[in-house]
Design an enzyme around this catalytic site. Structure first.
Site, mmCIF file in Angstrom:
data_model
loop_
_atom_site.group_PDB
_atom_site.id
_atom_site.type_symbol
_atom_site.label_atom_id
_atom_site.label_comp_id
_atom_site.label_asym_id
_atom_site.label_seq_id
_atom_site.Cartn_x
_atom_site.Cartn_y
_atom_site.Cartn_z
ATOM 1 N N HIS A 41 -15.689 149.191 3.444
ATOM 2 C CA HIS A 41 -14.719 148.856 4.490
ATOM 3 C C HIS A 41 -13.275 148.866 3.973
ATOM 4 C CE1 HIS A 41 -15.132 144.755 2.873
ATOM 5 N NE2 HIS A 41 -14.009 144.447 3.481
ATOM 6 N N LYS A 77 -23.136 148.204 1.731
ATOM 7 C CA LYS A 77 -23.423 147.748 0.377
ATOM 8 C C LYS A 77 -24.132 146.392 0.393
ATOM 9 C CE LYS A 77 -19.982 145.642 -1.835
ATOM 10 N NZ LYS A 77 -19.863 144.251 -1.387
ATOM 11 N N GLU A 118 -9.478 136.257 -3.409
ATOM 12 C CA GLU A 118 -9.965 135.469 -2.270
ATOM 13 C C GLU A 118 -9.803 133.992 -2.578
ATOM 14 O OE1 GLU A 118 -13.659 137.144 -0.286
ATOM 15 O OE2 GLU A 118 -13.831 137.887 -2.320
ATOM 16 N N LYS A 170 -9.165 150.365 5.775
ATOM 17 C CA LYS A 170 -7.943 149.553 5.935
ATOM 18 C C LYS A 170 -6.742 150.488 6.091
ATOM 19 C CE LYS A 170 -9.837 145.600 3.417
ATOM 20 N NZ LYS A 170 -9.809 144.293 3.992
ATOM 21 N N HIS A 207 -15.320 148.523 -4.010
ATOM 22 C CA HIS A 207 -13.969 148.481 -3.435
ATOM 23 C C HIS A 207 -12.875 148.844 -4.451
ATOM 24 C CE1 HIS A 207 -16.050 146.711 -0.172
ATOM 25 N NE2 HIS A 207 -16.067 145.476 -0.606
ATOM 26 N N ARG A 235 -35.770 139.946 14.152
ATOM 27 C CA ARG A 235 -37.218 139.784 14.014
ATOM 28 C C ARG A 235 -37.866 139.463 15.355
ATOM 29 N NH1 ARG A 235 -37.311 136.989 8.229
ATOM 30 N NH2 ARG A 235 -35.098 137.187 8.618
ATOM 31 N N LYS A 271 -12.991 134.936 -6.714
ATOM 32 C CA LYS A 271 -13.126 133.979 -5.612
ATOM 33 C C LYS A 271 -12.498 132.652 -6.039
ATOM 34 C CE LYS A 271 -17.140 136.129 -3.472
ATOM 35 N NZ LYS A 271 -16.551 136.744 -2.294
ATOM 36 N N ASP A 287 -20.279 143.256 -6.878
ATOM 37 C CA ASP A 287 -19.909 143.006 -5.482
ATOM 38 C C ASP A 287 -18.568 143.652 -5.114
ATOM 39 O OD1 ASP A 287 -20.193 141.756 -2.936
ATOM 40 O OD2 ASP A 287 -18.825 140.169 -3.561
HETATM 41 C C1 BG6 Z 1 -17.404 142.267 0.559
HETATM 42 C C2 BG6 Z 1 -17.943 141.377 -0.521
HETATM 43 O O1 BG6 Z 1 -17.769 143.602 0.332
HETATM 44 O O2 BG6 Z 1 -15.990 142.166 0.587
HETATM 45 C C3 BG6 Z 1 -17.504 139.938 -0.319
HETATM 46 O O3 BG6 Z 1 -19.364 141.440 -0.527
HETATM 47 C C4 BG6 Z 1 -16.010 139.852 -0.153
HETATM 48 O O4 BG6 Z 1 -17.929 139.101 -1.377
HETATM 49 C C5 BG6 Z 1 -15.512 140.866 0.871
HETATM 50 O O5 BG6 Z 1 -15.703 138.537 0.270
HETATM 51 C C6 BG6 Z 1 -14.003 140.940 0.869
HETATM 52 O O6 BG6 Z 1 -13.566 141.738 1.940
HETATM 53 P P1 BG6 Z 1 -12.094 141.562 2.491
HETATM 54 O O7 BG6 Z 1 -11.908 142.671 3.468
HETATM 55 O O8 BG6 Z 1 -12.024 140.210 3.113
HETATM 56 O O9 BG6 Z 1 -11.217 141.674 1.279
#
Ligand code: BG6
Length: 493
Positions: free
Chosen positions: A174, A144, A212, A178, A236, A45, A336, A231
């Site tokens: 992402h 995303k 996680e 990997k 993923h 900003r 989580k 999410d």
């Molecule tokens: C993200 C999510 O896309 O992926 C997060 O928004 C999550 O909530 C993360 O923590 C996990 O990514 P990685 O590579 O650490 O498994």
């Protein structure tokens, strides 16, 4: 060869940029993957007045680049980075100046990485078009969440599509960057051994887990009302499912891979009504302990007064209705504040129909498993039975055959760098097409709509455990178990 490019990170001083993009770019520069002439613009900003080395030192103190920091290298990298104050909802003098500096290199690739909330996608892309920054050499990367349901995803795709062609639009997931995921494709489609066995004839079931140990950590505003289904599962986990289940593509190019992934998404059996209650478990973490430290509940983390119905855990059983996979369950799980951080795909083969070894039918023989671990480390392994060395021929044991390949720079540098460099080259094979995003939403929306209609509340689970016990029931009622936990118990005993 000079592969210099211009990269604009919209939301350049925000969370994603600090935690993932800048550390990845620095590591890429240090490893010679990003050339010196590259320019990185971080929009914010307000223009950053401070010293760039100080700014980056602060960023990297919290998110360390994979290669470690070196003063000389940091100073060179800092020279490549500029913070630009830019409003994303209206043009003006700031945009004139910004466009002029990008136009210095008219013929080099320019990547516009939108690390901003989707509400800003349309106005930002509109401004990029107005300032003629969407030409042939331009690509736009969408991070995303791509909407929160099918309708909003369609609106985003439509709006962005007004200014950028599909071939210029890179929807990033992402997980596809990997190394182990790419190796899965290499192993599947370059070895007769795997592909011949890759079907309902020999595979019992497949597990895909992304666990996680952290909670929502400072992302409360985004997470509340989003939840694990939107999410993690919509993107993923369903992407991983597609790569495991798809047919061999005609070529390893973006169109061919996309076509095969789409067939998988179209074949996913839609879950409805009572099937959802039976096959989908949703949970929310309560207080507990992770790695010996007491942690609060989701409600505590968000400082919420009223109870929230956002889930932080999902486990589900899905089926793909086609010839290859008929009858093979796919168990997906994410959460989580679980005991550990790991992500893996487990292909569990059927048990042998008969064995001459005594006790084979009383648990003496473990089924073969092919394990693709995405994190914390890249790891590919095949679990099989062998004779216990030196013992009688009947004495068998399970061993893990390690299929890891020596990591080259590419794998150590991490998924974001890999994907940014693919964007620069215009290679979309590890990105997600709009049709995939929309089909995935269509499948997930049904489940969320069912929860909403029922006023369904997530089941509480203690932090530091593997989620609600119903997630275990999902497996045990099918006489199966989640693999990582069992292997971990075995390793610790
Ligand atoms: C993200 C999510 O896309 O992926 C997060 O928004 C999550 O909530 C993360 O923590 C996990 O990514 P990685 O590579 O650490 O498994």
């Amino acid at each position: 060869m000079d592969n210099a490019f211009d990269l604009v990170i919209f939301g350049g001083t925000g969370d994603l940029s600090r935690k993932k993009l800048l550390p990845a770019l620095y590591a890429g520069y240090a490893a010679g993957r990003v050339s010196k002439g590259t320019r990185i613009f971080l929009t914010s900003r307000s223009a950053h007045a401070g010293d760039m080395v100080d700014f980056l030192t602060d960023v990297f103190a919290k998110s360390k680049p994979a290669c470690g920091l070196e003063d000389g290298c940091l100073a060179e990298f800092a020279n490549m980075v500029t913070v630009v104050g830019l409003a994303l909802n209206k043009g003006g003098a700031d945009w004139d100046a910004f466009a002029a500096s990008l136009n210095i290199h008219k013929n080099r690739p320019v990547v516009h990485f939108l690390a901003v909330p989707p509400a800003l996608f349309t106005s930002t892309c509109g401004l990029l078009a107005r300032y003629k920054l969407n030409g042939e050499q331009a690509r736009v990367v969408l991070e995303k969440p791509l909407g929160h349901d099918l309708a909003s995803a369609q609106a985003i795709n439509h709006d962005v599509g007004q200014y950028f062609k599909e071939s210029q639009t890179f929807r990033i997931d992402h997980y596809l960057g990997k190394e182990a995921v790419q190796n899965l494709l290499a192993l599947r489609f370059s070895n007769i051994l795997f592909e011949r066995l890759w079907s309902a004839h020999t595979i019992d079931h497949i597990q895909i887990t992304s666990a996680e140990d952290l909670g929502v950590e400072g992302r409360a505003g985004f997470y509340e009302g989003t939840g694990a289904m939107r999410d993690m599962v919509q993107n993923h986990l369903l992407q991983l499912l597609c790569l495991v289940a798809m047919e061999p593509p005609a070529r390893m190019d973006a169109d061919s891979i996309r076509d095969e992934k789409l067939k998988v998404l179209k074949s996913l059996r839609p879950l409805e009504g009572a099937e959802i209650d039976k096959n989908v478990v949703r949970g929310q973490y309560g207080p507990g302990a992770v790695a010996g430290e007491a942690v609060g509940s989701y409600q505590d983390d968000l400082k919420l007064d009223a109870p929230s119905d956002t889930e932080t855990f999902v486990a589900l059983k899905a089926h793909i209705e086609n010839w290859r996979w008929a009858g093979v369950p796919f168990y997906l799980r994410t959460g989580k504040r679980l005991p550990d951080r790991f992500a893996e795909i487990v292909i569990q083969f059927k048990p042998v129909p008969h064995s001459p070894h005594p006790g084979w039918d009383e648990g003496g023989l473990k089924p073969n498993r092919f394990i693709i671990r995405l994190q914390p480390e890249d790891h590919l392994a095949l679990r099989m039975m062998v004779k216990n060395h030196g013992a009688k021929v009947e004495a068998l044991k399970e061993v893990e055959m390690n299929l890891d390949v020596v990591a080259d720079d590419g794998s150590r540098l991490g998924p974001y760098l890999r994907l940014i460099l693919d964007t620069v080259r215009g290679d979309q094979s590890l990105f997600v097409h709009r049709d995939e995003v929309e089909l995935a939403w269509r499948w997930v929306d049904r489940i969320i709509a069912h929860w909403d209609a029922k006023g369904d509340q997530p089941i509480g689970y203690q932090s530091g455990t593997w989620g609600p016990y119903q997630a275990h029931d999902l497996m045990t009622r099918d006489k199966r178990e989640w693999f990582y936990e069992t292997s971990k118990k075995t390793r610790q005993s």
